[in-house]
Design an enzyme around this catalytic site. Structure first.
Site, PDB file in Angstrom:
ATOM      1  N   GLY A  11      -2.957  23.917  -8.692  1.00 29.85           N
ATOM      2  CA  GLY A  11      -3.542  22.858  -9.517  1.00 29.85           C
ATOM      3  C   GLY A  11      -2.951  21.471  -9.303  1.00 29.85           C
ATOM      4  N   SER A  12      -2.405  21.195  -8.108  1.00 28.33           N
ATOM      5  CA  SER A  12      -1.840  19.851  -7.905  1.00 28.33           C
ATOM      6  C   SER A  12      -2.942  18.795  -7.859  1.00 28.33           C
ATOM      7  CB  SER A  12      -0.953  19.790  -6.656  1.00 28.33           C
ATOM      8  OG  SER A  12      -1.721  19.831  -5.478  1.00 28.33           O
ATOM      9  N   ASN A  13      -4.109  19.139  -7.346  1.00 31.64           N
ATOM     10  CA  ASN A  13      -5.230  18.184  -7.359  1.00 31.64           C
ATOM     11  C   ASN A  13      -5.669  17.899  -8.793  1.00 31.64           C
ATOM     12  OD1 ASN A  13      -6.461  17.288  -4.639  1.00 31.64           O
ATOM     13  ND2 ASN A  13      -5.904  19.432  -4.289  1.00 31.64           N
ATOM     14  N   ILE A  92     -19.200  30.055  -6.780  1.00 31.10           N
ATOM     15  CA  ILE A  92     -19.769  29.506  -8.012  1.00 31.10           C
ATOM     16  C   ILE A  92     -21.133  30.164  -8.218  1.00 31.10           C
ATOM     17  CG2 ILE A  92     -20.634  27.391  -9.108  1.00 31.10           C
ATOM     18  CD1 ILE A  92     -17.601  27.536  -8.880  1.00 31.10           C
ATOM     19  N   ASN A 106     -16.296  19.515  -4.964  1.00 36.46           N
ATOM     20  CA  ASN A 106     -15.227  20.334  -4.371  1.00 36.46           C
ATOM     21  C   ASN A 106     -14.448  19.468  -3.395  1.00 36.46           C
ATOM     22  OD1 ASN A 106     -13.728  22.715  -3.789  1.00 36.46           O
ATOM     23  ND2 ASN A 106     -14.917  22.982  -1.901  1.00 36.46           N
ATOM     24  N   HIS A 108     -12.257  19.851   0.252  1.00 37.96           N
ATOM     25  CA  HIS A 108     -11.964  20.752   1.365  1.00 37.96           C
ATOM     26  C   HIS A 108     -10.883  20.093   2.221  1.00 37.96           C
ATOM     27  CE1 HIS A 108     -12.796  23.996   4.148  1.00 37.96           C
ATOM     28  NE2 HIS A 108     -12.656  23.111   5.113  1.00 37.96           N
ATOM     29  N   ASP A 149     -19.288  24.745   1.743  1.00 35.80           N
ATOM     30  CA  ASP A 149     -18.861  23.507   2.416  1.00 35.80           C
ATOM     31  C   ASP A 149     -19.993  22.694   3.031  1.00 35.80           C
ATOM     32  OD1 ASP A 149     -16.291  24.368   1.813  1.00 35.80           O
ATOM     33  OD2 ASP A 149     -16.038  25.350   3.754  1.00 35.80           O
ATOM     34  N   GLU A 178      -5.760  14.369  -0.239  1.00 33.78           N
ATOM     35  CA  GLU A 178      -6.640  15.001  -1.233  1.00 33.78           C
ATOM     36  C   GLU A 178      -6.422  14.369  -2.601  1.00 33.78           C
ATOM     37  OE1 GLU A 178      -6.763  19.303  -1.418  1.00 33.78           O
ATOM     38  OE2 GLU A 178      -6.050  19.448   0.633  1.00 33.78           O
TER      39      GLU A 178
HETATM   40  C1  GRF Z   1      -6.299  22.238  -1.656  1.00 33.82           C
HETATM   41  O1  GRF Z   1      -5.792  22.230  -0.374  1.00 33.82           O
HETATM   42  C2  GRF Z   1      -7.800  22.114  -1.630  1.00 33.82           C
HETATM   43  O2  GRF Z   1      -8.265  21.421  -0.526  1.00 33.82           O
HETATM   44  C3  GRF Z   1      -8.258  23.533  -1.532  1.00 33.82           C
HETATM   45  O3  GRF Z   1      -7.331  24.248  -2.302  1.00 33.82           O
HETATM   46  C4  GRF Z   1      -6.090  23.566  -2.357  1.00 33.82           C
HETATM   47  C5  GRF Z   1      -5.730  23.401  -3.793  1.00 33.82           C
HETATM   48  O4  GRF Z   1      -4.455  22.873  -3.984  1.00 33.82           O
HETATM   49  N1  GRF Z   1      -9.639  23.632  -1.914  1.00 33.82           N
HETATM   50  P1  GRF Z   1      -3.947  22.616  -5.465  1.00 33.82           P
HETATM   51  O5  GRF Z   1      -4.134  23.912  -6.243  1.00 33.82           O
HETATM   52  O6  GRF Z   1      -4.780  21.497  -6.021  1.00 33.82           O
HETATM   53  O7  GRF Z   1      -2.508  22.262  -5.342  1.00 33.82           O
END
Ligand code: GRF
Length: 197
Positions: A11-13, A92, A106, A108, A149, A178
């Site tokens: 969940g870093s994003n 999904i 999403n 990628h 994708d 990202e």
């Molecule tokens: C990321 O590399 C994203 O591109 C992919 O899954 C990973 C998720 O990373 N879809 P995080 O859980 O957000 O750290």
């Protein structure tokens, strides 16, 4: 704009987007973090960030239909406008794609259409880029449709790769991109410079 995040692992994003929304006063509300995985660290991050964590998995239901209604029910109950997939490792359901047409994003970890499709996730992507000897990689934010994708590309960010980079280094560089471009995309959607229809 009420946002539900879907994440299966770290969940870093998700965290980077929530922080950007708050630090930059973006007119969006991170409402839910949904995970199929009860052990996902993303659920912990949600608690710390004050975003409601919800564990929903198909394993909790007898049928796919019951699972899908539960998922749609939660989104409806919280008046969700936008679904943001952030490392969500499940398909999904079609009903969700139809109900949230052009409202599911999403990210990628490659420059689509290169390195997309079945089996292309996580380190598989970065190892393939490394093996191909590419001089750049990056990340792609796109709309989600029924094909892996292949939804409309909304934003891409690039990183240079040197000969010494390992797949792990490439992954680290791409993850930084990202975090930046996912938050930028959401800001631009909220402000109207990216139109989803
Ligand atoms: C990321 O590399 C994203 O591109 C992919 O899954 C990973 C998720 O990373 N879809 P995080 O859980 O957000 O750290």
């Amino acid at each position: 704009m009420n946002i539900a995040f879907f994440a299966s692992h770290g969940g870093s994003n998700f965290q980077a987007i929530v922080e950007a929304i708050r630090n930059q006063n973006i007119a969006a509300e991170p409402v839910l973090l949904i995970s199929n995985n009860s052990d996902a660290y993303a659920l912990e991050r949600a608690k710390s960030l004050g975003v409601k964590p919800i564990h929903i998995s198909s394993a909790q239901y007898d049928t796919a239909t019951e699972f899908q209604s539960a998922l749609l029910g939660v989104l409806d109950e919280h008046s969700i406008d936008l679904v943001v997939l952030a490392g969500y490792m499940r398909m999904i359901p079609k009903v969700l794609i139809e109900k949230y047409h052009n409202r599911i994003l999403n990210i990628h970890p490659a420059l689509l259409p290169k390195y997309g499709g079945k089996g292309m996730y996580g380190m598989n992507v970065h190892s393939a880029v490394h093996e191909a000897g590419d001089s750049e990689s990056g990340a792609t934010v796109h709309l989600v449709n029924e094909k892996y994708d292949e939804g409309k590309i909304l934003k891409q960010g690039k990183v240079a790769i040197s000969k010494d980079d390992t797949p792990e280094n490439i992954a680290r560089k791409v993850l930084e991109v990202e975090h930046r471009i996912y938050a930028e995309t959401i800001k631009e959607i909220v402000e109207g410079s990216i139109e989803l229809d």
